[in-house]
Write an enzyme that holds these catalytic residues in place. Structure first.
Site, PDB file in Angstrom:
ATOM      1  N   GLU A 173       0.836  -1.199   0.000  1.00 39.31           N
ATOM      2  CA  GLU A 173       0.000   0.000   0.000  1.00 39.31           C
ATOM      3  C   GLU A 173       0.876   1.256   0.000  1.00 39.31           C
ATOM      4  OE1 GLU A 173      -1.529   1.675   3.573  1.00 39.31           O
ATOM      5  OE2 GLU A 173      -1.110  -0.160   4.697  1.00 39.31           O
ATOM      6  N   LYS A 216      -5.804  10.708   1.056  1.00 43.20           N
ATOM      7  CA  LYS A 216      -5.939   9.280   1.359  1.00 43.20           C
ATOM      8  C   LYS A 216      -7.146   8.746   0.605  1.00 43.20           C
ATOM      9  CE  LYS A 216      -5.480   7.893   5.661  1.00 43.20           C
ATOM     10  NZ  LYS A 216      -5.800   7.544   7.077  1.00 43.20           N
ATOM     11  N   ASP A 232     -18.328   3.890  13.572  1.00 46.30           N
ATOM     12  CA  ASP A 232     -17.028   4.157  12.956  1.00 46.30           C
ATOM     13  C   ASP A 232     -16.264   2.851  12.776  1.00 46.30           C
ATOM     14  OD1 ASP A 232     -14.732   5.224  11.968  1.00 46.30           O
ATOM     15  OD2 ASP A 232     -14.279   6.497  13.689  1.00 46.30           O
ATOM     16  N   SER A 277     -13.722   0.786   9.834  1.00 51.36           N
ATOM     17  CA  SER A 277     -12.927   0.953   8.626  1.00 51.36           C
ATOM     18  C   SER A 277     -13.546   0.213   7.449  1.00 51.36           C
ATOM     19  CB  SER A 277     -11.509   0.429   8.870  1.00 51.36           C
ATOM     20  OG  SER A 277     -10.773   0.398   7.667  1.00 51.36           O
ATOM     21  N   ALA A 278     -13.426   0.829   6.276  1.00 52.20           N
ATOM     22  CA  ALA A 278     -13.869   0.162   5.048  1.00 52.20           C
ATOM     23  C   ALA A 278     -12.997  -1.040   4.720  1.00 52.20           C
ATOM     24  CB  ALA A 278     -13.843   1.154   3.880  1.00 52.20           C
ATOM     25  N   ASP A 279     -11.843  -1.156   5.416  1.00 60.89           N
ATOM     26  CA  ASP A 279     -11.000  -2.333   5.200  1.00 60.89           C
ATOM     27  C   ASP A 279     -11.797  -3.613   5.422  1.00 60.89           C
ATOM     28  OD1 ASP A 279      -8.938  -0.558   4.840  1.00 60.89           O
ATOM     29  OD2 ASP A 279      -7.874  -1.056   6.697  1.00 60.89           O
ATOM     30  N   LYS A 282      -4.680  -2.209  14.010  1.00 56.89           N
ATOM     31  CA  LYS A 282      -3.936  -1.147  14.686  1.00 56.89           C
ATOM     32  C   LYS A 282      -4.290  -1.110  16.170  1.00 56.89           C
ATOM     33  CE  LYS A 282      -3.174   1.809  10.659  1.00 56.89           C
ATOM     34  NZ  LYS A 282      -3.826   0.976   9.623  1.00 56.89           N
TER      35      LYS A 282
END
Length: 311
Positions: free
Chosen positions: A30, A91, A143, A145-147, A164
């Site tokens: 990435e 980003k 909230d 992540s789109a991950d 993380k």
């Protein structure tokens, strides 16, 4: 080979295109790790070191980003320098790829966007640092992540050191289960904790060799499964931070974010920057160490996947 025709909006470097055509091992990387994750000049140094290491191990590096609005698989050294040195770089997650194309912006691609682009052109293995996931308080803020949702629909091997450290790890693992995303501990029965070896949570599956991971991925593809295979690769023990010390710093980071009313996509870089400054650069050292470790394992897995494909 998907994503490499003249009509594709994705630009693929000649080196990567040739390697994929011959079923040679390719490892995706990435770009947000050096556009938004690491400070200068460590960012560009780390990006270049990763590519050197990959080539030394007989694998082709495919660093992925957006250059002038064009999704690019296999950034040149000049493009890595360009994305590393500009404050104007944004980003880009999956949803942002269409807007950066329209505005012709430069962008670092997140895990979600990088995985998508890598898969579209036929790359099977991707190494990163830490995953996005569920943030604390997501039960009211939503909230996440789109991950997570992207990896549920992108069949690729993703090597990371866990989610993380600033995230709600338990909730993140629950979401992986909900989306039927297999999580595999590499040489461990515990889910890695990013800066530390153990997040405090177990993993349901374990692999002790790159070949085992490659066979899991091959079987997943043979079943037509749509999700990624997430490989949790713990930071080496001698490189990890002190877990108790890290917990205290993370609490301070969240308090600072609340006080500054930092939300959404800005939260992760704010928190990681706070941790880096509060630890006197200790978290930066650990971040680079775990990334090197994931790149090294990614090379081994890419070679094993390539061997199965050629066979």
């Amino acid at each position: 080979m998907p994503g490499t025709t003249a009509s594709s909006p994705i630009r693929v470097s000649d080196e990567v295109r040739a390697a994929l055509a011959e079923d040679l091992p390719v490892l995706a990387l990435e770009s947000t790790i050096f556009t938004h994750g690491l400070p200068r000049p460590a960012n560009v140094e780390t990006a270049r070191e990763a590519e050197r290491t990959i080539r030394e191990k007989g694998v082709v590096p495919a660093t992925i980003g957006v250059v002038g609005g064009v999704p690019t698989v296999g950034l040149s050294d000049a493009e890595i320098e360009r994305l590393s040195s500009s404050d104007a770089v944004v980003k880009a997650s999956v949803r942002d790829l269409i807007t950066t194309a329209e505005s012709k912006q430069d962008a670092g691609t997140t895990i979600a966007a990088t995985a998508l682009l890598a898969h579209r052109v036929g790359i099977a293995v991707f190494s990163t640092g830490g995953l996005g996931g569920v943030h604390h308080g997501a039960s009211t803020t939503f909230d996440e992540s789109a991950d997570i949702t992207s990896l549920a629909t992108t069949p690729i091997v993703l090597v990371s050191s866990g989610a993380k450290a600033i995230l709600d790890i338990g909730a993140t693992l629950e979401r992986f289960e909900t989306y039927s995303i297999p999580v595999v501990g590499y040489g461990t029965d515990r889910y890695p904790g990013f800066f530390v070896q153990d997040s405090g949570f177990p993993v349901p599956n374990r692999a002790d060799s790159p070949e085992a991971i490659a066979h899991m991925f091959d079987f997943s593809r043979s079943l037509g499964l749509s999700s990624a295979v997430l490989v949790g690769n713990p930071i080496p023990e001698h490189e990890q931070m002190d877990p108790a010390y890290l917990d205290g710093v993370i609490e301070q980071a969240w308090a600072a974010a609340e006080a500054a009313q930092v939300r959404g996509q800005d939260a992760t870089p704010f928190l990681l920057d706070f941790i880096q400054r509060s630890t006197g650069g200790e978290s930066l050292r650990a971040n680079i160490a775990l990334y090197r470790n994931n790149v090294a394992l990614g090379c081994e897995v890419a070679r094993a996947v390539s061997s199965i494909s050629r066979a």
